[in-house]
Design a protein around this motif. Sequence first.
Motif, PDB file in Angstrom:
ATOM      1  N   THR A  93       0.844  -1.185   0.000  1.00 55.79           N
ATOM      2  CA  THR A  93       0.000   0.000   0.000  1.00 55.79           C
ATOM      3  C   THR A  93       0.882   1.238   0.000  1.00 55.79           C
ATOM      4  OG1 THR A  93      -1.721  -1.152   1.268  1.00 55.79           O
ATOM      5  CG2 THR A  93      -1.803   1.251   1.236  1.00 55.79           C
ATOM      6  N   ALA A  94       0.688   2.092  -0.981  1.00 56.93           N
ATOM      7  CA  ALA A  94       1.468   3.327  -1.063  1.00 56.93           C
ATOM      8  C   ALA A  94       0.877   4.361  -0.112  1.00 56.93           C
ATOM      9  CB  ALA A  94       1.461   3.858  -2.492  1.00 56.93           C
ATOM     10  N   LEU A  95       1.747   4.936   0.738  1.00 55.77           N
ATOM     11  CA  LEU A  95       1.299   5.938   1.697  1.00 55.77           C
ATOM     12  C   LEU A  95       1.709   7.342   1.303  1.00 55.77           C
ATOM     13  CD1 LEU A  95       1.977   4.157   5.121  1.00 55.77           C
ATOM     14  CD2 LEU A  95      -0.132   4.223   3.771  1.00 55.77           C
ATOM     15  N   SER A  96       2.726   7.460   0.462  1.00 55.67           N
ATOM     16  CA  SER A  96       3.160   8.801   0.055  1.00 55.67           C
ATOM     17  C   SER A  96       4.018   8.708  -1.192  1.00 55.67           C
ATOM     18  CB  SER A  96       3.951   9.487   1.179  1.00 55.67           C
ATOM     19  OG  SER A  96       5.177   8.811   1.416  1.00 55.67           O
ATOM     20  N   VAL A 175       2.351  13.643  -2.586  1.00 53.76           N
ATOM     21  CA  VAL A 175       1.108  13.042  -2.102  1.00 53.76           C
ATOM     22  C   VAL A 175       1.413  12.427  -0.733  1.00 53.76           C
ATOM     23  CG1 VAL A 175      -0.710  11.342  -2.488  1.00 53.76           C
ATOM     24  CG2 VAL A 175       0.364  12.477  -4.438  1.00 53.76           C
ATOM     25  N   GLY A 176       0.539  12.665   0.229  1.00 57.23           N
ATOM     26  CA  GLY A 176       0.719  12.080   1.553  1.00 57.23           C
ATOM     27  C   GLY A 176      -0.600  12.065   2.293  1.00 57.23           C
ATOM     28  N   LEU A 177      -0.553  11.627   3.558  1.00 54.46           N
ATOM     29  CA  LEU A 177      -1.748  11.590   4.385  1.00 54.46           C
ATOM     30  C   LEU A 177      -1.668  12.682   5.438  1.00 54.46           C
ATOM     31  CD1 LEU A 177      -2.188   7.757   4.861  1.00 54.46           C
ATOM     32  CD2 LEU A 177      -3.852   9.283   3.815  1.00 54.46           C
ATOM     33  N   ASP A 178      -2.820  13.260   5.745  1.00 53.21           N
ATOM     34  CA  ASP A 178      -2.866  14.332   6.738  1.00 53.21           C
ATOM     35  C   ASP A 178      -4.049  14.109   7.674  1.00 53.21           C
ATOM     36  OD1 ASP A 178      -2.084  16.814   7.918  1.00 53.21           O
ATOM     37  OD2 ASP A 178      -3.789  17.747   6.904  1.00 53.21           O
ATOM     38  N   ASP A 179      -3.754  14.165   8.965  1.00 51.15           N
ATOM     39  CA  ASP A 179      -4.796  14.018   9.993  1.00 51.15           C
ATOM     40  C   ASP A 179      -5.185  15.413  10.445  1.00 51.15           C
ATOM     41  OD1 ASP A 179      -6.456  13.408  12.024  1.00 51.15           O
ATOM     42  OD2 ASP A 179      -5.023  12.233  13.196  1.00 51.15           O
ATOM     43  N   ASP A 180      -6.249  15.930   9.859  1.00 55.67           N
ATOM     44  CA  ASP A 180      -6.674  17.301  10.133  1.00 55.67           C
ATOM     45  C   ASP A 180      -8.005  17.291  10.875  1.00 55.67           C
ATOM     46  OD1 ASP A 180      -6.893  20.018  10.171  1.00 55.67           O
ATOM     47  OD2 ASP A 180      -7.628  20.186   8.114  1.00 55.67           O
ATOM     48  N   ASP A 187      -3.283  14.469   1.332  1.00 52.21           N
ATOM     49  CA  ASP A 187      -2.793  15.841   1.182  1.00 52.21           C
ATOM     50  C   ASP A 187      -1.914  15.872  -0.072  1.00 52.21           C
ATOM     51  OD1 ASP A 187      -2.357  18.584   2.287  1.00 52.21           O
ATOM     52  OD2 ASP A 187      -0.280  17.908   2.322  1.00 52.21           O
ATOM     53  N   VAL A 188      -2.293  16.688  -1.048  1.00 50.39           N
ATOM     54  CA  VAL A 188      -1.602  16.705  -2.344  1.00 50.39           C
ATOM     55  C   VAL A 188      -1.114  18.110  -2.655  1.00 50.39           C
ATOM     56  CG1 VAL A 188      -1.749  16.127  -4.789  1.00 50.39           C
ATOM     57  CG2 VAL A 188      -3.142  14.869  -3.128  1.00 50.39           C
ATOM     58  N   GLU A 189       0.154  18.216  -3.041  1.00 47.60           N
ATOM     59  CA  GLU A 189       0.725  19.504  -3.434  1.00 47.60           C
ATOM     60  C   GLU A 189       0.897  19.536  -4.952  1.00 47.60           C
ATOM     61  OE1 GLU A 189       4.286  20.458  -1.341  1.00 47.60           O
ATOM     62  OE2 GLU A 189       3.366  20.175   0.647  1.00 47.60           O
ATOM     63  N   THR A 190       0.594  20.699  -5.536  1.00 48.36           N
ATOM     64  CA  THR A 190       0.688  20.860  -6.989  1.00 48.36           C
ATOM     65  C   THR A 190       1.429  22.150  -7.330  1.00 48.36           C
ATOM     66  OG1 THR A 190      -1.419  22.051  -7.127  1.00 48.36           O
ATOM     67  CG2 THR A 190      -1.493  19.644  -7.361  1.00 48.36           C
ATOM     68  N   VAL A 191       1.836  22.227  -8.594  1.00 54.99           N
ATOM     69  CA  VAL A 191       2.433  23.441  -9.135  1.00 54.99           C
ATOM     70  C   VAL A 191       1.770  23.733 -10.473  1.00 54.99           C
ATOM     71  CG1 VAL A 191       4.526  24.540 -10.009  1.00 54.99           C
ATOM     72  CG2 VAL A 191       4.651  23.078  -7.999  1.00 54.99           C
ATOM     73  N   LYS A 192       1.345  24.993 -10.666  1.00 54.60           N
ATOM     74  CA  LYS A 192       0.738  25.389 -11.929  1.00 54.60           C
ATOM     75  C   LYS A 192       1.053  26.858 -12.193  1.00 54.60           C
ATOM     76  CE  LYS A 192      -3.623  25.420 -14.508  1.00 54.60           C
ATOM     77  NZ  LYS A 192      -5.068  25.100 -14.456  1.00 54.60           N
ATOM     78  N   ASP A 193       1.631  27.125 -13.369  1.00 48.73           N
ATOM     79  CA  ASP A 193       2.000  28.495 -13.754  1.00 48.73           C
ATOM     80  C   ASP A 193       2.883  29.154 -12.699  1.00 48.73           C
ATOM     81  OD1 ASP A 193       0.462  28.217 -16.053  1.00 48.73           O
ATOM     82  OD2 ASP A 193      -1.345  28.991 -15.082  1.00 48.73           O
ATOM     83  N   GLY A 194       3.774  28.341 -12.122  1.00 46.23           N
ATOM     84  CA  GLY A 194       4.708  28.863 -11.138  1.00 46.23           C
ATOM     85  C   GLY A 194       4.135  29.045  -9.744  1.00 46.23           C
ATOM     86  N   VAL A 201      -7.841  15.501  -0.575  1.00 44.21           N
ATOM     87  CA  VAL A 201      -8.614  14.535  -1.363  1.00 44.21           C
ATOM     88  C   VAL A 201      -9.228  13.542  -0.381  1.00 44.21           C
ATOM     89  CG1 VAL A 201      -8.580  12.816  -3.201  1.00 44.21           C
ATOM     90  CG2 VAL A 201      -7.037  14.789  -3.309  1.00 44.21           C
ATOM     91  N   ALA A 202     -10.538  13.477  -0.364  1.00 48.36           N
ATOM     92  CA  ALA A 202     -11.255  12.627   0.590  1.00 48.36           C
ATOM     93  C   ALA A 202     -10.979  11.154   0.326  1.00 48.36           C
ATOM     94  CB  ALA A 202     -12.752  12.912   0.518  1.00 48.36           C
ATOM     95  N   LEU A 203     -10.775  10.400   1.409  1.00 43.37           N
ATOM     96  CA  LEU A 203     -10.499   8.971   1.279  1.00 43.37           C
ATOM     97  C   LEU A 203     -11.705   8.203   0.751  1.00 43.37           C
ATOM     98  CD1 LEU A 203      -8.553   8.193   4.591  1.00 43.37           C
ATOM     99  CD2 LEU A 203      -7.607   8.535   2.318  1.00 43.37           C
ATOM    100  N   ASP A 204     -12.904   8.669   1.105  1.00 43.14           N
ATOM    101  CA  ASP A 204     -14.093   7.912   0.728  1.00 43.14           C
ATOM    102  C   ASP A 204     -14.615   8.271  -0.662  1.00 43.14           C
ATOM    103  OD1 ASP A 204     -14.806  10.434   1.473  1.00 43.14           O
ATOM    104  OD2 ASP A 204     -16.479   9.853   2.783  1.00 43.14           O
ATOM    105  N   SER A 205     -14.682   9.570  -0.953  1.00 38.97           N
ATOM    106  CA  SER A 205     -15.304   9.991  -2.206  1.00 38.97           C
ATOM    107  C   SER A 205     -14.309  10.426  -3.283  1.00 38.97           C
ATOM    108  CB  SER A 205     -16.270  11.159  -1.940  1.00 38.97           C
ATOM    109  OG  SER A 205     -15.543  12.302  -1.458  1.00 38.97           O
ATOM    110  N   GLY A 206     -13.080  10.739  -2.899  1.00 43.93           N
ATOM    111  CA  GLY A 206     -12.102  11.243  -3.862  1.00 43.93           C
ATOM    112  C   GLY A 206     -12.329  12.697  -4.222  1.00 43.93           C
ATOM    113  N   ARG A 207     -13.191  13.371  -3.477  1.00 40.85           N
ATOM    114  CA  ARG A 207     -13.483  14.787  -3.740  1.00 40.85           C
ATOM    115  C   ARG A 207     -12.256  15.639  -3.412  1.00 40.85           C
ATOM    116  NH1 ARG A 207     -17.252  18.754  -0.278  1.00 40.85           N
ATOM    117  NH2 ARG A 207     -17.325  20.527  -1.705  1.00 40.85           N
ATOM    118  N   VAL A 208     -11.964  16.599  -4.308  1.00 37.20           N
ATOM    119  CA  VAL A 208     -10.804  17.472  -4.144  1.00 37.20           C
ATOM    120  C   VAL A 208     -11.269  18.834  -3.650  1.00 37.20           C
ATOM    121  CG1 VAL A 208      -8.827  18.551  -5.279  1.00 37.20           C
ATOM    122  CG2 VAL A 208      -9.604  16.283  -6.006  1.00 37.20           C
ATOM    123  N   THR A 209     -10.682  19.301  -2.549  1.00 39.94           N
ATOM    124  CA  THR A 209     -10.971  20.619  -2.029  1.00 39.94           C
ATOM    125  C   THR A 209      -9.652  21.331  -1.707  1.00 39.94           C
ATOM    126  OG1 THR A 209     -11.183  19.749   0.234  1.00 39.94           O
ATOM    127  CG2 THR A 209     -13.209  19.988  -1.063  1.00 39.94           C
TER     128      THR A 209
END
Length: 215
Positions: A93-96, A175-180, A187-194, A201-209
Amino acid sequence: MKRNLVIATLTAAALTTGGTVAAFAAGDDEATAPQRQASTSARAAADRADADDQADSADDRDDDASDDRTAAPGGSVTAADAIAAALKHTPGTALSADLEDDGGDAWEVTVVKGDGSAYDVRIAPDSGKVLGAQRDTDDGHDADDRAELTAVKGARTDAREAALAAAAKGTVTEVGLDDDKGGVAWDVETVKDGRQGEWKVALDSGRVTQDRAED
């Protein structure tokens, strides 16, 4: 440019010699041997100028092609690709997944096997090749990994799917896990246009906020 210079020089020479070079080129049988030699030399010089021009053009094309190759994006391995490659090499299982040194080194994917042992699998960012896998012998880290593993067991969205979901927001670099607030999410970090972004990303639904804590 070189060819034009030679032609201008030859034209001036032809005018000063009374047009003898031009007369020979037109088939004047009365042209003298020195005139014939001068005409032959002029033609050879013009041919060399043409050859130089062609060589310069070829060099310019090669330089342009080289610039294009440098500027063209390579086949970069995404976070999802890196996770898939790591799991193929080390099932579990990949955790990060973390792109070390902002992409200059390798992807490092943490995988927990069925027996609870954790491995850091390194993936080449340009080819997806597995560079190596090292067992994590840090007992404290293993305890954290086991806790995270418990959280993601039975989850509908795994690390790879979280990376794919967040990819719509930009290039995923981590990509990693965060207990908030008692709730575990990817918990996902991205880069776009600098600009950097951080997403949940929710574990159950995959919803991105968006992670509002970063605002």
